[in-house]
Design a protein around this motif. Structure first.
Motif, PDB file in Angstrom:
ATOM      1  N   GLU A  21       0.999  -1.090  -0.036  1.00 33.66           N
ATOM      2  CA  GLU A  21      -0.045  -0.105  -0.200  1.00 33.66           C
ATOM      3  C   GLU A  21       0.854   1.112   0.096  1.00 33.66           C
ATOM      4  O   GLU A  21       2.103   0.967   0.615  1.00 33.66           O
ATOM      5  CB  GLU A  21      -1.381  -0.297   1.080  1.00 33.66           C
ATOM      6  CG  GLU A  21      -1.723  -1.358   1.433  1.00 33.66           C
ATOM      7  CD  GLU A  21      -2.853  -1.325   0.168  1.00 33.66           C
ATOM      8  OE1 GLU A  21      -3.334  -0.605  -0.554  1.00 33.66           O
ATOM      9  OE2 GLU A  21      -2.965  -2.540  -0.544  1.00 33.66           O
ATOM     10  N   HIS A  34      -3.488   7.403   1.852  1.00 26.47           N
ATOM     11  CA  HIS A  34      -3.452   6.405   0.864  1.00 26.47           C
ATOM     12  C   HIS A  34      -3.086   6.964  -0.271  1.00 26.47           C
ATOM     13  O   HIS A  34      -4.092   7.717  -0.527  1.00 26.47           O
ATOM     14  CB  HIS A  34      -4.559   6.075   1.228  1.00 26.47           C
ATOM     15  CG  HIS A  34      -4.290   4.269   0.396  1.00 26.47           C
ATOM     16  ND1 HIS A  34      -5.386   4.068  -0.286  1.00 26.47           N
ATOM     17  CD2 HIS A  34      -3.244   3.285   0.913  1.00 26.47           C
ATOM     18  CE1 HIS A  34      -5.059   2.582  -0.844  1.00 26.47           C
ATOM     19  NE2 HIS A  34      -3.507   1.902  -0.087  1.00 26.47           N
ATOM     20  N   ALA A  35      -2.885   6.735  -1.556  1.00 31.23           N
ATOM     21  CA  ALA A  35      -2.125   6.311  -2.611  1.00 31.23           C
ATOM     22  C   ALA A  35      -3.646   5.758  -3.782  1.00 31.23           C
ATOM     23  O   ALA A  35      -3.836   5.795  -4.839  1.00 31.23           O
ATOM     24  CB  ALA A  35      -1.331   6.945  -3.324  1.00 31.23           C
ATOM     25  N   GLY A  36      -2.883   4.403  -3.168  1.00 31.69           N
ATOM     26  CA  GLY A  36      -3.574   3.045  -4.089  1.00 31.69           C
ATOM     27  C   GLY A  36      -2.703   2.368  -3.469  1.00 31.69           C
ATOM     28  O   GLY A  36      -2.288   2.029  -2.895  1.00 31.69           O
ATOM     29  N   SER A  37      -1.308   1.170  -4.645  1.00 31.90           N
ATOM     30  CA  SER A  37      -1.181  -0.023  -4.301  1.00 31.90           C
ATOM     31  C   SER A  37      -0.347  -0.025  -5.368  1.00 31.90           C
ATOM     32  O   SER A  37      -0.524   0.003  -6.418  1.00 31.90           O
ATOM     33  CB  SER A  37      -1.733  -1.035  -3.793  1.00 31.90           C
ATOM     34  OG  SER A  37      -2.257  -1.459  -4.921  1.00 31.90           O
ATOM     35  N   VAL A  53       4.933   5.274 -10.176  1.00 26.01           N
ATOM     36  CA  VAL A  53       3.014   5.171 -10.107  1.00 26.01           C
ATOM     37  C   VAL A  53       2.300   6.579  -9.605  1.00 26.01           C
ATOM     38  O   VAL A  53       1.691   7.523 -10.408  1.00 26.01           O
ATOM     39  CB  VAL A  53       2.529   4.146  -9.689  1.00 26.01           C
ATOM     40  CG1 VAL A  53       1.121   3.932  -9.683  1.00 26.01           C
ATOM     41  CG2 VAL A  53       2.780   3.004 -11.115  1.00 26.01           C
ATOM     42  N   TYR A  54       2.594   7.120  -9.147  1.00 29.39           N
ATOM     43  CA  TYR A  54       2.009   8.151  -7.922  1.00 29.39           C
ATOM     44  C   TYR A  54       2.499   8.796  -7.778  1.00 29.39           C
ATOM     45  O   TYR A  54       2.017   9.825  -6.827  1.00 29.39           O
ATOM     46  CB  TYR A  54       1.533   7.153  -6.210  1.00 29.39           C
ATOM     47  CG  TYR A  54       1.008   5.762  -6.975  1.00 29.39           C
ATOM     48  CD1 TYR A  54      -0.341   6.463  -7.161  1.00 29.39           C
ATOM     49  CD2 TYR A  54       0.774   4.254  -6.701  1.00 29.39           C
ATOM     50  CE1 TYR A  54      -1.489   5.263  -7.047  1.00 29.39           C
ATOM     51  CE2 TYR A  54       0.354   3.429  -6.827  1.00 29.39           C
ATOM     52  CZ  TYR A  54      -1.130   4.246  -6.534  1.00 29.39           C
ATOM     53  OH  TYR A  54      -1.845   3.104  -7.100  1.00 29.39           O
TER      54      TYR A  54
END
Lengths: 106, 328
Positions: A21, A34-37, A53-54
């Motif tokens: 995560e 939290h941004a994603g995984s 990615v983020y």
């Protein structure tokens, strides 16, 4: 940087790396959110993948990656009893208290 | 996107009927469903189908553009195209990880793409013949995607909606990138203008097809709208896209390959002609000009990358062993 030992389970010759995560901090003083995984073989790659990615557009000045399996979360079924203690304590809110008339700025 | 724990959607019971009622009430009130919340099995299936198709489309979408990275006319165009293609890979990842919260493995989804059982947007089964196609794809294909994704940013499933919000911010760069290419060519030599007009002629109807079948022929629409996954119908979104795009084309002196196109004073809409749905169905079924080529390229990219995955895995194992040795 240390990476926790997580069992990796190759599937039919296909490696499914562990899930991590991703939490990003937008600016100094802001909380990590939290941004994603991402999937990654280890913590260092997870961090690099999370950056790619983020945070391709300066969305973050700091990133945390956490093995998904290590997160313990409350469950929707238990929400009622779990958060109960907060429900009957209205006195925890400032609106609970009366201020005498005439006091405008408190 | 929290670690998923798909609960068993056991046999239908009065319990389930109650839970379904609570679920539908929550959606009707504009609530958001999160991975661990109870959901009807059908909602889960529909989301997995729709989200994985969407993720696959992002990934396959890299192929027609990747083709032009080495042929971009200037360094500026090359850098921006690379950045756009990198974004598409990122978008695929956001949506795959959203899909995983529904209890399905990314490896499984990618396998479905590679063995041809999963679908992706049929627009990517058309060839990119000239540099102008790259402009048209950014302007029209990403433009159509923005109209669709702006609606999906309000979808009832939290991880999907959050992925869409992130994606929408980035797609705007793609659309402007494409429109700038088209505007530059349209203002160039007669040959350049003819090239961009030709690209528009070849992509226009396919861009309209991106919104899916007409409402009266869309098998999934009613259910997706009832559950708040989609908030607008295919036809409404298509009309919105046309209304947005026509003035943009006029501004750079391009026309549409549609003799039936006219402005409707009464509704304020740009009326357009009949879409060739037979072609749409053939391409969805796998008989488009590039279906086989795209899948072959995708599989090759995956297979050629195997050594990278193996090396990363071997390195991680070595590091773990080294730490164990230090600890012992």
């Amino acid at each position: 940087m240390t990476s926790p030992t997580i069992a990796t389970a190759p599937k039919g010759g296909e490696t499914q790396w562990p899930l991590w995560e991703v939490f990003t901090q937008e600016e100094a003083g802001a909380p990590h959110q939290h941004a994603g995984s991402v999937h990654a073989a280890d913590a260092e790659l997870a961090l690099q993948n999370a950056r790619d990615v983020y945070a391709r557009r300066n969305e973050a000045i700091s990133i945390w990656v956490v093995p998904s399996v290590t997160i313990i979360a409350s469950t929707p079924e238990d929400v009622g009893p779990f958060f109960d203690p907060a429900n009957d304590k209205a006195y925890r809110h400032p609106q609970f208290f009366k201020t005498p008339r005439g006091v405008r700025v408190f | 996107m929290t670690p998923s724990s798909p609960q068993s959607n056991g046999p239908a019971s009065t319990d389930d009927a109650e839970r379904l009622a609570t679920f539908e009430k929550r959606i009707a009130e504009g609530g958001v469903i999160e991975p661990k919340d109870w959901m009807p099995p059908r909602y889960r299936q529909q989301l997995i189908r729709m989200m994985s198709q969407h993720a696959h489309s992002e990934v396959v979408g890299m192929l027609p553009e990747g083709n032009w990275i080495t042929r971009a006319p200037t360094l500026r165009r090359k850098m921006t195209l690379i950045a756009k293609v990198q974004d598409e890979g990122g978008h695929g990842l956001y949506i795959y990880c959203g899909t995983e919260t529904l209890g399905v493995d990314r490896a499984e989804l990618i396998e479905q793409l590679h063995n041809g059982t999963a679908k992706y947007s049929s627009i990517f089964n058309y060839p990119t013949l000239t540099w102008a196609d790259i402009g048209i794809i950014g302007w029209l294909v990403d433009g159509a995607a923005i109209v669709n994704q702006t609606m999906l940013a309000k979808a009832s499933y939290g991880p999907y909606s959050r992925a869409m919000i992130r994606i929408c911010k980035e797609e705007n760069f793609h659309k402007r990138q494409g429109y700038e290419i088209c505007a530059t060519l349209a203002a160039g030599t007669p040959e350049q203008k003819a090239m961009v007009q030709d690209a528009l002629n070849r992509w226009w109807w396919q861009a309209l097809m991106m919104f899916g079948p007409s409402d009266k022929d869309s098998p999934n629409s009613a259910e997706l709208m009832k559950w708040g996954v989609k908030r607008k119908s295919n036809d409404d979104l298509r009309q919105r896209f046309v209304n947005l795009t026509v003035p943009q084309a006029q501004a750079i002196g391009l026309t549409f390959p549609d003799p039936a196109m006219r402005y409707d004073e009464a509704t304020g809409d740009w009326h357009f002609g009949e879409i060739d749905w037979a072609e749409f169905k053939a391409v969805v079924k796998g008989d488009g000009p590039c279906n086989r080529e795209r899948l072959a390229a995708r599989r090759k990219a995956h297979d050629d990358g195997a050594w990278v995955r193996e090396a990363a895995e071997a390195y991680a194992a070595k590091q773990r062993a080294a730490r164990r040795a230090v600890a012992a």
